[in-house]
Write an enzyme that holds these catalytic residues in place. Structure first.
Site, PDB file in Angstrom:
ATOM      1  N   LYS A 220       0.808  -1.179   0.150  1.00 24.24           N
ATOM      2  CA  LYS A 220       0.124  -0.070  -0.055  1.00 24.24           C
ATOM      3  C   LYS A 220       0.960   1.088  -0.010  1.00 24.24           C
ATOM      4  CE  LYS A 220      -1.882   2.973   1.828  1.00 24.24           C
ATOM      5  NZ  LYS A 220      -1.672   4.620   1.516  1.00 24.24           N
TER       6      LYS A 220
ATOM      7  N   GLU B 109       9.201   1.439  11.430  1.00 27.99           N
ATOM      8  CA  GLU B 109      10.273   2.502  11.236  1.00 27.99           C
ATOM      9  C   GLU B 109       9.714   3.867  11.263  1.00 27.99           C
ATOM     10  OE1 GLU B 109      12.417   5.534  10.172  1.00 27.99           O
ATOM     11  OE2 GLU B 109      12.533   4.413   8.150  1.00 27.99           O
TER      12      GLU B 109
ATOM     13  N   CYS C 253      14.102  10.327   7.169  1.00 34.03           N
ATOM     14  CA  CYS C 253      13.981   9.971   8.457  1.00 34.03           C
ATOM     15  C   CYS C 253      15.067   9.994   9.100  1.00 34.03           C
ATOM     16  CB  CYS C 253      13.332   8.632   8.365  1.00 34.03           C
ATOM     17  SG  CYS C 253      14.386   7.274   7.454  1.00 34.03           S
TER      18      CYS C 253
ATOM     19  N   GLU D 138       9.423  16.417  14.968  1.00 33.50           N
ATOM     20  CA  GLU D 138       9.867  16.167  13.923  1.00 33.50           C
ATOM     21  C   GLU D 138       9.304  17.120  12.637  1.00 33.50           C
ATOM     22  OE1 GLU D 138      11.191  12.325  11.165  1.00 33.50           O
ATOM     23  OE2 GLU D 138       9.171  12.265  11.834  1.00 33.50           O
TER      24      GLU D 138
END
Length: 513
Positions: free
Chosen positions: A192, A267, A301, A400
């Site tokens: 997906k 993750e 990331c 973040e």
């Protein structure tokens, strides 16, 4: 001056038109959505519509899962030897390389990544398949002999259907990072992709079809996370869920799959520190700091988004850093000279700009940043930004941002640097710059992160475990560590002789000779 020329001094900066919509890939065929829905995918450079994408629902997910389930249980894939599966993976790698330029340009059109960096991501995608093709043939078990009575052994076996949910940043490379070990281990997959960057997943499905991978082994369902992604997470025939994305979404996925005791590989977010001590090679550290947060448009990331700089060199380093950030070439992502392109989507641009405003309100100083030129106004461009005079308790230091934004925080002692590095909810990566290798190892051990680089930018070794601590994830992928997730251990006990077996239910019977 920043590079902002959308005309490109004679370069061809036109995006090739995409003539077909992005369809689902189910059981070896491209198909429309069962309920007929569509959504647009945008070019972040201009925000023009690139093409329409099939909007998947639970019905499409169910079709894909059933195809993957049949391919695993009834088809040839689950019964193939590792060597046979590896041949398919190598053929996929070869095809990715043949289509490398097309894949790179699709990635640029869909994500805004600069073309020079997108080409590197396409090359890495092929490398992922080659690497795990080799790893598949190296999968071994363990033996546990018990004298001359038993030979016990443990082997790895595939689990079944894996649901792979990938993010919108570097979507091609990150999809292959999951698909390759999943298939190498003998599982089947339903991918997906992120709804903001679906195009390379569709091209990857064409490549899978080109190499004649058995139908149902690899499937793609496009759609939105709260519908298609949720259906995949909750499907009873999907025991494995691998997710890369933001931490809040990861928490929701784990909750929704917990009733079925699914296995997760997560993750998630990061706010990784770059610790620069006063004895570091400052030229190399400067290069690494700039590249580590501004490459991939800051949408990385493992970005070193917090600079922790020792106060004795702070003034000099921040001044040199500000000059470098001002000179970063912001522009059209098809221009090979561009270093930072547009962010993925208008919604994400607004999110990043919110943090720019918030940083100023919190009292930080925007040393570099500001408005983008008029010629970039149609796209999702944000100037590479540097904040100084930042405290570690500010939102811009804690949360973040996932854009081309760096915050600089001073420290005095090694102990303070470690406390600042650990003073966030995340723990994905860390970077340490010092010539004192004893201190480097000491600090690397004490920083709460799944990975640490000493005197290096983010150079990946595919053999090593990749993942984070705290709110940055669950589990590890990479090398044989990927197979900890994509396989089950099966233990087989073999009797080598006539060992004693207790006899129940023989009372009153004639004793057996």
């Amino acid at each position: 001056m920043s590079h902002v020329d959308l005309k490109g001094a004679g370069l061809n900066l036109e995006f090739e038109p995409i003539s077909r919509p992005a369809l689902h890939f189910i059981d070896g065929q491209f198909v429309e959505s069962a309920e007929g829905g569509w959504f647009d995918t945008l070019n972040p450079t201009t925000n023009d519509v690139l093409t329409q994408v099939a909007e998947g629902t639970a019905s499409d997910v169910d079709r894909a899962v059933e195809a993957a389930y049949r391919a695993f249980h009834d088809g040839p894939w689950g019964k193939m030897s590792a060597k046979e599966r590896a041949r398919y993976l190598v053929r996929i790698a070869d095809a990715i390389e043949r289509h490398g330029e097309e894949l790179a340009r699709l990635e640029v059109a869909d994500t805004g990544l600069p073309i020079s960096q997108a080409r590197g991501q396409a090359a890495r995608a092929a490398e992922n398949f080659r690497f795990f093709a080799e790893m598949a043939t190296r999968m071994t078990g363990e033996t546990f002999p018990v004298g001359d009575q038993f030979l016990n052994y443990a082997i790895r076996v595939p689990v079944g259907v894996a649901g792979l949910i990938t993010p919108w940043n570097t979507p091609l490379m990150l999809a292959t990072w999951k698909i390759a070990p999943c298939l190498a281990a003998g599982n089947t997959a339903v991918l997906k992709p992120a709804e903001w960057s679906p195009l390379t997943a569709t091209k990857l499905a064409e490549i899978v079809q080109e190499v004649d991978l058995p139908p149902g082994v690899f499937n793609v369902v496009h759609g939105f996370g709260e519908v298609a992604g949720d259906a995949l997470v909750k499907h009873p025939k999907v025991p494995l869920i691998s997710f890369t994305g933001e931490t809040t979404t990861g928490r929701t996925i784990m909750k929704n799959g917990s009733d079925a005791l699914k296995r997760f590989s997560m993750e998630l977010g990061g706010k990784s520190p770059v610790v620069v001590f006063d004895d570091a090679d400052l030229d190399r550290a400067l290069d690494a700091v700039v590249f580590g947060v501004y490459s991939l448009n800051g949408e990385r990331c493992t970005a070193g988004s917090r600079l922790l700089i020792q106060d004795s060199i702070r003034e000099e380093f921040e001044a040199r850093l500000a000059e470098r950030v001002r000179r970063i070439r912001l522009g059209h992502p098809l221009d090979p000279a561009t270093e930072v392109g547009p962010l993925i989507h208008p919604e994400h641009k607004r999110r990043v700009e919110h943090y720019l405003d918030l940083g100023r309100r919190e009292g930080a100083t925007m040393a570099v940043g500001g408005e983008v030129p008029r010629e970039l106004a149609r796209g999702n461009f944000v100037r590479p930004t540097l904040f100084v005079n930042v405290r570690n308790d500010m939102c811009i230091a804690q949360e973040e941002i996932f854009g081309p934004v760096l915050v600089s925080i001073p420290f005095t002692t090694e102990e303070e640097a470690i406390q600042l590095a650990n003073g966030v909810q995340y723990g994905l990566a860390a970077y340490i710059w010092t010539r004192d290798l004893e201190r480097a190892h000491r600090v690397a051990r004490r920083i709460e992160s799944g990975m640490a680089w000493i005197n290096s930018q983010n150079v990946r070794d595919l053999r090593t475990p990749f993942g984070g601590m705290k709110q940055s994830g669950v589990g590890r992928e990479g090398g044989h560590y990927s197979f900890e997730f994509y396989t089950e251990w099966k233990t087989v006990h073999v009797a080598l002789g006539q060992h004693p077996i207790p006899r129940f239910g023989v009372s009153g019977m004639e004793t057996r000779s």
